[in-house]
Design a protein around this motif. Structure first.
Motif, mmCIF file in Angstrom:
data_model
loop_
_atom_site.group_PDB
_atom_site.id
_atom_site.type_symbol
_atom_site.label_atom_id
_atom_site.label_comp_id
_atom_site.label_asym_id
_atom_site.label_seq_id
_atom_site.Cartn_x
_atom_site.Cartn_y
_atom_site.Cartn_z
ATOM 1 N N UNK A 265 -2.984 12.886 -3.736
ATOM 2 C CA UNK A 265 -3.288 12.421 -2.381
ATOM 3 C C UNK A 265 -2.145 11.680 -1.697
ATOM 4 N N UNK A 266 -1.381 10.889 -2.457
ATOM 5 C CA UNK A 266 -0.324 10.077 -1.844
ATOM 6 C C UNK A 266 0.843 9.937 -2.814
ATOM 7 N N UNK A 267 2.063 10.106 -2.327
ATOM 8 C CA UNK A 267 3.229 9.930 -3.181
ATOM 9 C C UNK A 267 3.375 11.059 -4.184
ATOM 10 N N UNK A 268 3.874 10.725 -5.371
ATOM 11 C CA UNK A 268 4.204 11.740 -6.379
ATOM 12 C C UNK A 268 3.289 11.721 -7.593
ATOM 13 N N UNK A 269 2.472 10.658 -7.766
ATOM 14 C CA UNK A 269 1.666 10.535 -8.981
ATOM 15 C C UNK A 269 0.247 10.088 -8.654
ATOM 16 N N UNK A 294 -11.241 -6.298 1.010
ATOM 17 C CA UNK A 294 -11.533 -4.882 1.224
ATOM 18 C C UNK A 294 -10.741 -4.047 0.226
ATOM 19 N N UNK A 295 -11.458 -3.235 -0.557
ATOM 20 C CA UNK A 295 -10.854 -2.280 -1.485
ATOM 21 C C UNK A 295 -10.910 -0.898 -0.851
ATOM 22 N N UNK A 296 -9.769 -0.222 -0.786
ATOM 23 C CA UNK A 296 -9.712 1.148 -0.293
ATOM 24 C C UNK A 296 -8.985 2.015 -1.318
ATOM 25 N N UNK A 335 -11.503 9.185 1.471
ATOM 26 C CA UNK A 335 -11.205 7.768 1.312
ATOM 27 C C UNK A 335 -12.488 6.993 1.054
ATOM 28 N N UNK A 336 -12.416 6.056 0.118
ATOM 29 C CA UNK A 336 -13.532 5.174 -0.172
ATOM 30 C C UNK A 336 -13.193 3.749 0.215
#
Length: 387
Positions: A265-269, A294-296, A335-336
């Motif tokens: 989803x984001x970046x390389x890992x 807030x946790x995302x 996204x959560x």
């Protein structure tokens, strides 16, 4: 003359320091880490290694076999994942290698490949004194039977010894796991989160989670398409995915990268929760009681053919949220978000897969977690959360 002597001594010292720096250990395969340098035939009895130092750069103890192309165990061919050779450890057998030119007080991760051949509950004891852990390898996560595992340690000295030991007690003393491809990686310490004593965080750039994008992790072999398993360890141990903890008795999570074709989803890992509800991914974070947070995070699939319901449950303080995701196995994510109020000086953030999922080849798979952030909320929001 004395002045020239001092200058010469300083020059030699500078050369010595430069030479020491030049020989610092590099990320990648250990010397003969893939066992392609074979023992002399005079130090083999069939497949059994008879000389203690027969395998170049390694020292062996107990019943150790050197496995080559086409080697069989009964009617089963023992496959080698990389190159032509691997080793097999019998009951109470071990291999070890001295690692030199390490940076003291620095953390390193070891990655190696292993395959079960006999027992149903095979284990490996990995040690760099004074640290030692037993890694469970009875669960197979690939269709080939080979998995890559990771383990981390802190270098107390510049020279240490890596020991891998099979503590098994199989009826067949020669029976034990196959090992191949040992590599090392220097781990960068996670950045210290900002203090929450006098202000709240309102932007993702002020992420209180360390390594929330999972970009810092164990070495991944360029030619191994199956990722790297991060096994459960004692909470006081240093994880290859630090400061994330893997909470389980025998199961692992899988560390993936986009370079091998996985959908990240984001970046390389990213991290794939491949063991259902038996494994949790967790991190402890400093918080202020009564403050709101807030946790995302992103939850999806790795594009590896994992099809079905890949719901993720996230927990923090007394709050929780379930994030559903229906996977077609081709990549994608949602996204959560979880808003919660802290009630202690430390809060544990936890992610759990809510189902056991298998791919078409019968191997375990699950949801991908990535791009996790934790930020503070304004006080008025915190008061509402506390009601």
């Amino acid at each position: 003359m004395a002045r020239h002597g001092r200058l010469a001594a300083l020059f030699l010292l500078a050369c010595f320091v430069s030479a020491r720096a030049a020989t610092a250990i590099l990320d990648g395969l250990l010397p003969n880490g893939n066992f392609e340098e074979a023992p002399a035939r005079s130090e083999l009895n069939g497949t059994r290694v008879t000389g203690r130092f027969a395998i170049p750069h390694w020292e062996v103890s107990g019943f150790v076999e050197f496995i080559g192309p086409g080697q069989k165990q009964g009617d089963m061919i023992l496959l080698v994942p990389e190159g032509a050779y691997a080793v097999r450890l019998g009951n109470e057998a071990s291999i070890q290698q001295r690692l030199t030119s390490l940076a003291r007080r620095t953390y390193y991760s070891i990655t190696f490949s292993a395959a079960r051949t006999c027992a149903q509950a095979e284990q490996l004891n990995v040690t760099v004194a004074p640290e030692s852990d037993v890694l469970p390898i009875q669960t197979v996560y690939t269709s080939s039977g080979w998995d890559s595992y990771s383990w981390a340690f802190k270098a107390r000295r510049s020279d240490v010894t890596l020991i891998v030991h099979n503590p098994g007690v199989s009826d067949d003393p020669a029976c034990g796991p196959l090992l191949d491809s040992f590599a090392i990686k220097t781990l960068q310490p996670p950045q210290r989160p900002k203090s929450m004593d006098s202000f709240y965080l309102i932007s993702k750039s002020d992420n209180m989670l360390k390594n929330g994008d999972f970009e810092e992790g164990p070495y991944i072999f360029p030619d191994a398409p199956w990722g790297v398993l991060v096994p459960p360890l004692d909470e006081d141990d240093y994880s290859p995915l630090s400061p994330w903890m893997i909470l389980s008795s025998t199961k692992s999570v899988k560390y993936l990268d986009a370079a091998h074709g996985y959908a990240v989803p984001h970046g390389a890992h990213a991290v794939e929760l491949v063991s259902g509800m038996e494994t949790a991914l967790a991190q402890d974070v400093r918080t202020v009681p009564g403050r709101g947070y807030r946790l995302e995070f992103s939850a999806g699939d790795a594009g590896d053919g994992c099809v079905g319901s890949l719901a993720v449950q996230a927990y923090a303080a007394r709050g929780s949220v379930r994030v559903p995701y229906e996977s077609q196995g081709k990549g994608g994510y949602v996204r959560g978000t979880l808003d919660f109020a802290a009630f202690a000086n430390q809060t544990r953030v936890v992610f759990v897969s809510m189902a056991y999922t298998m791919k078409g080849d019968g191997t375990l798979c699950g949801p991908v977690i990535d791009d996790a952030s934790l930020v503070g909320l304004p006080n008025r929001v915190a008061r509402r959360l506390l009601l």
